[in-house]
Design an enzyme around this catalytic site. Structure first.
Site, PDB file in Angstrom:
ATOM      1  N   GLY A 169     -45.789  11.159  -8.900  1.00  0.00           N
ATOM      2  CA  GLY A 169     -44.665  10.292  -8.127  1.00  0.00           C
ATOM      3  C   GLY A 169     -45.246   9.709  -7.008  1.00  0.00           C
ATOM      4  N   SER A 170     -44.583   9.636  -5.840  1.00  0.00           N
ATOM      5  CA  SER A 170     -44.639   8.742  -4.732  1.00  0.00           C
ATOM      6  C   SER A 170     -45.985   9.105  -4.154  1.00  0.00           C
ATOM      7  CB  SER A 170     -43.523   8.943  -3.765  1.00  0.00           C
ATOM      8  OG  SER A 170     -42.550   8.528  -4.184  1.00  0.00           O
ATOM      9  N   ILE A 171     -46.599  10.171  -4.090  1.00  0.00           N
ATOM     10  CA  ILE A 171     -47.920  10.466  -3.509  1.00  0.00           C
ATOM     11  C   ILE A 171     -49.062   9.650  -4.054  1.00  0.00           C
ATOM     12  CG2 ILE A 171     -47.551  12.885  -2.951  1.00  0.00           C
ATOM     13  CD1 ILE A 171     -49.438  13.701  -5.362  1.00  0.00           C
TER      14      ILE A 171
END
Length: 486
Positions: free
Chosen positions: A215-217
């Site tokens: 995801g966003s990491i």
């Protein structure tokens, strides 16, 4: 008469030669086959005839040996078994070994030639020296903080020292007690069957062996690729990105979780986790640039050993533009282990240089004399030093005034990145909550620790799942423990 005696002597000599030839055949040519024969119990009896060496944490053993009084005499015991199971693995007389127990088996069992100055003597005497010890890099306070933070929820924590690559904590939850598998008999077989039938998969080392959509990491990797390639030269400049963003070549619109992302800068996109901006930036970097950037961070490497093998983290090398956009925000087929994402945070904290992670600091003889020391080495430069400095600044803003406020530690500089990764058919599964971070004590020259946390608990309320709410507090506890140990 003398002639008959002579013939009898010849015949006896022939029998003696035949006997010697047969002994040589058994001892030399067929010894390996006899040794490997399942009916031959002597190797197993010899293996368990003496106590096994210990695995150490903070210089103290977290394993032991118990005299069972059985044919296979010494069984393995574990102190705080569930806490350290992802590190030690198990040593079972029935099911073999795993993790450090397997990787350092020669040292622990006494079979390693380095344990004796005269290994040939033990070979001839058919014996072996006392089992040696394996001292790990794990710090008990950090391990306990991670384990307590997960509190039985499905997930994992990996923490490394950025400058050296030492793995300081490695937790997988839920866990199990390796002592239940140590011996032989019905109870061991029942424990093995129950553990393997458990839908929570307690024996799966989620920190090393499970891969998740990050995801966003993953946007930290995309931001590094953009800065290194010169696609973004001013992190504060508007990116002319619509909200929602049409995925290239499709009619699909990519939304954001919150408002304020239209025409946002890359700095704002990292701080507030804007999908649209980072997806567009990934497309601008291009497939080749993104694949190369991911490779520099350790993705697509199936050869990582710590010393146990680590699952390969994936970034596809052949994608359409819309798939690249999704991959650049950690979705589509992009997957990563928690250890891999801790390495991403560590590379940022370490000025762009990626160090090889390792779990065994040194191996020793039973009396403490060193046999081998852990190998500290570099995996190369994941990004330019200037890029790393810029990303450090952006990650600090995430914690100070962005989506990762729950990771803030008074008296320390903390950088982080939240992530909420969708999964399942039509994203119907409960999202995974991610948080990666690093921490440096104020006034210290180097960051002390880099951490990755993933929480996948299927019993959690979908609305409560977020990197800041579920994962950041765990990362903060681990970082606080690291800073407390200096």
């Amino acid at each position: 008469m003398i002639r008959y005696i002579r013939w009898c002597a010849y015949f006896c000599a022939l029998l003696l030669v035949a006997l010697l030839v047969n002994i040589a055949r058994v001892q030399v040519w067929e010894s390996a086959a006899y040794g490997a024969n399942p009916a031959n119990k002597r190797p197993a009896i010899e293996r368990y005839a003496q106590p096994r060496g210990d695995i150490l944490v903070d210089g103290r053993p977290v394993t032991g040996s118990r005299d069972s009084g059985q044919l296979l005499r010494y069984e393995r015991t574990y102190a705080n078994g569930p806490l350290y199971a992802p590190v030690t693995g198990f040593s079972s007389q029935t099911y073999g070994t795993s993790f450090v127990e397997r990787a350092e088996d020669a040292i622990l069992s006494g079979a390693d030639p380095g344990l004796s100055a005269f290994p040939l003597w033990y070979e001839l005497a058919r014996g072996r020296p006392a089992g040696g010890n394996a001292a790990t890099t794990v710090r008990s306070g950090m391990q306990l903080a991670a384990y307590a933070g997960l509190a039985g929820k499905r997930g994992a924590v990996a923490a490394v020292e950025p400058a050296t690559g030492m793995i300081l904590a490695l937790v997988s939850s839920p866990s199990y007690d390796p002592s239940a598998l140590s011996g032989t008999g019905t109870k061991v077989k029942e424990a093995w069957s129950a553990l393997n039938a458990d839908p929570a998969r307690p024996m799966l080392n989620r920190a090393l062996r499970e891969t998740y959509p990050p995801g966003s990491i993953f946007k930290i990797v995309t931001a590094a690729a953009a800065l290194d390639a010169g696609v973004v030269t001013d992190v504060d400049a508007p990116t002319r990105t619509p909200d929602p963003y049409p995925l290239p070549g499709t009619s699909t619109l990519l939304p954001n979780a919150g408002p304020g992302c239209e025409d946002a800068s890359m700095a704002d996109a990292v701080q507030w986790s804007c999908n649209t901006v980072m997806a567009k930036i990934g497309v601008r970097v291009g497939l080749r640039g993104m694949v190369e950037a991911a490779r520099r961070f350790g993705f697509n490497d199936g050869g990582l050993r710590v010393p146990s093998w680590v699952s390969r983290s994936n970034f596809d090398t052949d994608m359409s533009q819309d798939q690249l956009a999704l991959s650049s925000i950690g979705q589509f087929n992009t997957t990563a282990t928690p250890l891999q994402m801790a390495m991403v945070a560590a590379a940022v904290a370490n000025g762009g240089e990626l160090t090889y992670p390792y779990l065994v600091e040194r191996t020793t003889q039973n009396d403490g004399s060193q046999v081998r020391r852990g190998d500290q080495r570099s995996l190369g430069r994941a990004m330019n030093p200037a890029t790393a400095v810029r990303l450090q600044e952006l990650m600090v803003k995430v914690v100070e005034n962005g989506t990762g406020r729950n990771a803030a530690i008074p008296g320390a500089v903390v950088g982080g990145k939240t992530g909420t990764a969708q999964h399942g058919v039509g994203n119907a599964g409960t999202p995974y909550a991610w948080f990666i971070s690093w921490a440096r004590a104020e006034g210290a020259a180097l960051p002390r620790v880099a951490v990755a946390v993933v929480v996948e608990d299927a019993s959690a309320d979908r609305g409560d799942i977020s990197g800041n709410g579920a994962a950041a507090p765990i990362a903060r506890a681990v970082m606080e423990a690291a800073l407390a140990t200096g």
